[in-house]
Write a protein that holds these residues in place. Structure first.
Motif, short mmCIF file in Angstrom:
data_model
loop_
_atom_site.label_atom_id
_atom_site.label_comp_id
_atom_site.label_asym_id
_atom_site.label_seq_id
_atom_site.Cartn_x
_atom_site.Cartn_y
_atom_site.Cartn_z
N MET A 244 0.82 -1.21 0.00
CA MET A 244 0.00 0.00 0.00
C MET A 244 0.85 1.26 0.00
SD MET A 244 -3.27 -0.86 2.34
CE MET A 244 -2.54 -2.08 3.39
N LYS A 245 1.99 1.19 0.68
CA LYS A 245 2.85 2.37 0.74
C LYS A 245 3.46 2.69 -0.63
CE LYS A 245 3.72 2.50 5.62
NZ LYS A 245 4.34 1.65 6.61
N GLU A 246 3.61 1.66 -1.44
CA GLU A 246 4.18 1.87 -2.78
C GLU A 246 3.19 2.53 -3.72
OE1 GLU A 246 7.44 0.39 -4.25
OE2 GLU A 246 7.74 1.03 -2.17
N LEU A 247 1.92 2.50 -3.37
CA LEU A 247 0.92 3.05 -4.28
C LEU A 247 0.97 4.57 -4.24
CD1 LEU A 247 -2.12 0.72 -3.49
CD2 LEU A 247 -0.51 0.57 -5.40
N PRO A 248 1.12 5.20 -5.41
CA PRO A 248 1.22 6.67 -5.41
C PRO A 248 -0.07 7.30 -4.90
CG PRO A 248 1.22 5.79 -7.66
CD PRO A 248 1.26 4.63 -6.75
N GLY A 249 0.07 8.26 -4.03
CA GLY A 249 -1.09 9.01 -3.54
C GLY A 249 -1.84 8.33 -2.42
N VAL A 250 -1.48 7.10 -2.12
CA VAL A 250 -2.20 6.39 -1.06
C VAL A 250 -1.50 6.59 0.28
CG1 VAL A 250 -2.85 4.13 -0.16
CG2 VAL A 250 -3.22 4.66 -2.56
N GLU A 251 -2.26 7.06 1.24
CA GLU A 251 -1.68 7.26 2.57
C GLU A 251 -2.28 6.23 3.52
OE1 GLU A 251 -1.72 10.44 6.23
OE2 GLU A 251 -2.72 10.95 4.36
N LEU A 252 -1.41 5.48 4.17
CA LEU A 252 -1.89 4.45 5.09
C LEU A 252 -1.85 4.98 6.51
CD1 LEU A 252 -2.66 1.44 5.69
CD2 LEU A 252 -0.23 1.01 5.90
N VAL A 253 -3.02 5.01 7.14
CA VAL A 253 -3.06 5.41 8.54
C VAL A 253 -3.46 4.19 9.36
CG1 VAL A 253 -3.44 7.89 8.56
CG2 VAL A 253 -5.31 6.37 7.96
N GLU A 254 -2.74 3.96 10.44
CA GLU A 254 -3.02 2.77 11.24
C GLU A 254 -4.14 3.03 12.24
OE1 GLU A 254 -1.90 -0.12 10.75
OE2 GLU A 254 0.00 0.08 9.66
N MET A 255 -4.87 1.99 12.55
CA MET A 255 -5.90 2.09 13.57
C MET A 255 -5.23 2.02 14.94
SD MET A 255 -9.15 -0.06 12.26
CE MET A 255 -8.55 -1.12 10.98
#
Ligand code: FES
Lengths: 380, 171
Positions: A288-299
């Motif tokens: 997911m981090k490699e996907l451009p524009g996608v920001e991963l926020v943890e719960m």
């Protein structure tokens, strides 16, 4: 019961020193349920099997593996439950399935076999697959059944399956997708029906072995656990390499051509089977981090401490399961993410079901996707 | 009583004697001597009463089904039907009141939804769809009940034994 002592020995239960951490971390008592892994371990150690096996309480375990991780004495409670449920099943104790046993019936019918399943209708023309032989076998899991069975939850678990094949194609792989694949038997095994499980295991192992595949890519976290751990004694020849789709993608991410995206906030639900059972935490996050524009926020609780979707094996859905789901969805909403990404179709089914609550539905509504879908959407 | 000779068939045979044949071994080839196992789910208020009407009016029909009464066809969830197939049923008939007649007003509309789901799953499993049927039969329709049963039994008989029948296991 001699089996009880054996189960206690094999799962390290005898090492228990009665600290109670298991019950303290178990999601069910935390949410108000009357359930105690510690009591079960003690009963197994003391040989008080009769009541333990017959009263059906073993079927309330979510098998999420939270207690296994916390136990200072390395007692394998989840493994113990798996073994004891077999004894329960033998005594005629069966779990109460919220779906009237429909899904277990379907699995048992697959174990009986005899018909040609019609499970590949979802394969659209743009997907290249081989029905029989190849280097890579793609294990679809039973998503087509879920989509057919839960039209009311508007689940689209097949989208994840399609996306996975599309991604494999994009990476130059024409995977084997077999019409003869059967349920992996995960749920039957975890409900104590070892006989049907073994039938399924033998069939599936032969299927994959005969395809000549060197690599088995699996989308469903439960299937993955079953292939990795529970099938092990059944392999006659060396098994192929078994990988979750996110592990595979994470290795080959640089080869994918991705398009720019104007920003999307997502959060990730660790499936228990993928995380605590198999220790796969980083690959999906890496993808997911490699996907451009996608920001991963943890719960709030993520990774090894992630809360379970409370519905493995279709057997323990009750008001506590519902509460766990609602609480988890609230956590997901708190992050401010637009999409709750998961790597197991069942998490999707169970959370979507919880979202149908007419009273709190609005508060916990969030879009759900599979990791593969997210990646496939980002393809240029 | 002495067993009846084969000279003449009596005019009025009890319904369950009519098609009674020597028990035959189930095999797909011997479909003419084979009798299917059919499970009929019927709602208490219409279809079950319809079967009763057929019975008291002595309307002849084939007897190869077991009837399971439920309060309303809306109760018949996929699990019921799938379990019947799992346990070896060759055909399953789901029946209820006509639309507008359901004792619980919209139970049969619910039944249709459930039936659609069941059918989807049955299709995926590779069972013939003709083994599954949904019919509305009112309490007065004894003749129709007999007709539906006969038609459905013939239909299932033509298909032969269900291939999902569990193999007979010893022990
Ligand atoms: S009561 Fe007959 S269908 Fe509802």
């Amino acid at each position: 019961m001699p089996e009880l002592a054996e189960a206690a020995l094999k799962t390290n239960a005898w090492a228990c020193y009665d600290c109670g951490k298991c019950t303290a971390t178990c999601p069910i008592p935390r949410i108000g349920g009357d359930y105690s892994p510690r009591k079960h371990v003690l009963a197994a150690n003391l040989g008080h099997g009769d009541d333990l096996v017959k009263n059906g309480s073993l079927f309330s375990c979510l098998t999420c593996g939270m207690c296994d991780r916390r136990c200072p004495a390395q007692v394998g409670y989840t493994a113990l439950v798996q073994k004891l449920r077999e004894l329960s099943y033998r005594e005629g104790v069966e779990p109460e399935c919220p779906h009237g046993g429909a899904l277990h019936s379907v699995m048992r019918m697959m174990a009986t076999g005899g018909t040609q399943q019609d499970r590949l209708r979802w394969l659209s023309d743009d997907l290249n697959t081989d029905p029989k032989a190849g280097q890579v076998f793609y294990w679809t899991g039973c998503t087509m059944y879920y989509d057919a069975f839960f039209p009311d939850f508007e689940i689209r678990t097949l989208e994840g399956t399609r996306a996975a094949v599309r991604l494999l194609n994009q990476l130059g792989v024409e995977p084997v997708v077999s019409p003869d694949e059967r349920c992996c038997g995960h749920d039957l095994l975890w409900n104590g029906d070892r006989k049907s499980f073994e039938l399924l295991a033998r069939h599936n192992i032969k299927l994959v072995t005969d395809s000549g595949a060197k690599l088995l890519v699996v989308s469903c976290a439960e299937c993955l656990r079953t292939w990795n751990i529970d099938y092990e004694p059944f392999f006659e020849s060396p098994p192929p390499r078994i990988m979750h789709i996110t592990e595979y993608l994470s290795e080959r991410m640089p080869e994918l051509k991705l398009k720019e995206n104007d920003g999307q906030k997502v959060t990730f639900q660790d499936p228990c089977r993928l995380g605590r059972h198999l220790g796969i935490y980083d690959p999906p996050r890496h993808v997911m981090k490699e996907l451009p524009g996608v920001e991963l926020v943890e719960m709030r609780r993520s990774g090894p401490g992630a809360m379970c979707c409370a519905g493995a094996t279709w057997s323990n859905c009750d008001r506590f399961a519902k509460r766990i789901q609602v609480e988890r969805l609230r956590e997901a909403r708190e992050t401010g993410a637009e999409v709750l990404v998961t790597a197991c179709p069942k998490c999707q089914v169970h959370f979507r079901c919880a979202m149908k609550d007419p009273k709190i539905g609005e508060e916990i509504l969030i879009e759900m996707r599979d990791v593969a879908e997210l990646v496939s959407d980002a393809l240029a | 009583m002495t067993p009846t000779s084969q000279k003449k068939t009596p005019k009025r045979t009890p319904p369950n004697k009519k098609t009674k044949k020597a028990p035959a071994k189930a095999s797909p080839k011997a479909s003419d001597t084979w009798d299917p196992n059919i499970v009929v789910f019927a709602c208490n208020w219409c279809s079950y009463a319809g079967a009763d009407t057929a019975g008291v009016s002595r309307i002849q029909h084939q007897p190869h089904f077991r009837m399971i009464r439920v309060m309303c066809s809306g109760r018949i969830q996929p699990g019921f039907v799938l379990r019947a197939f799992e346990k070896g049923a060759d055909g399953v008939l789901v029946s209820g009141c006509h639309f507008g007649d359901c004792h619980y007003i919209f139970g049969n509309e619910r039944a249709v939804e459930q039936f659609e789901k069941t059918k989807n799953v049955v299709r995926l499993l590779g069972l013939e769809e003709e083994r599954l049927r949904l019919e509305w039969i009112s309490a007065a329709e004894g003749v129709r009940f007999a007709k539906v049963i006969n038609e459905f039994t013939d239909q299932v008989r033509a298909l032969g034994p269900s291939r999902l029948r569990p193999k007979r296991q010893t022990g």
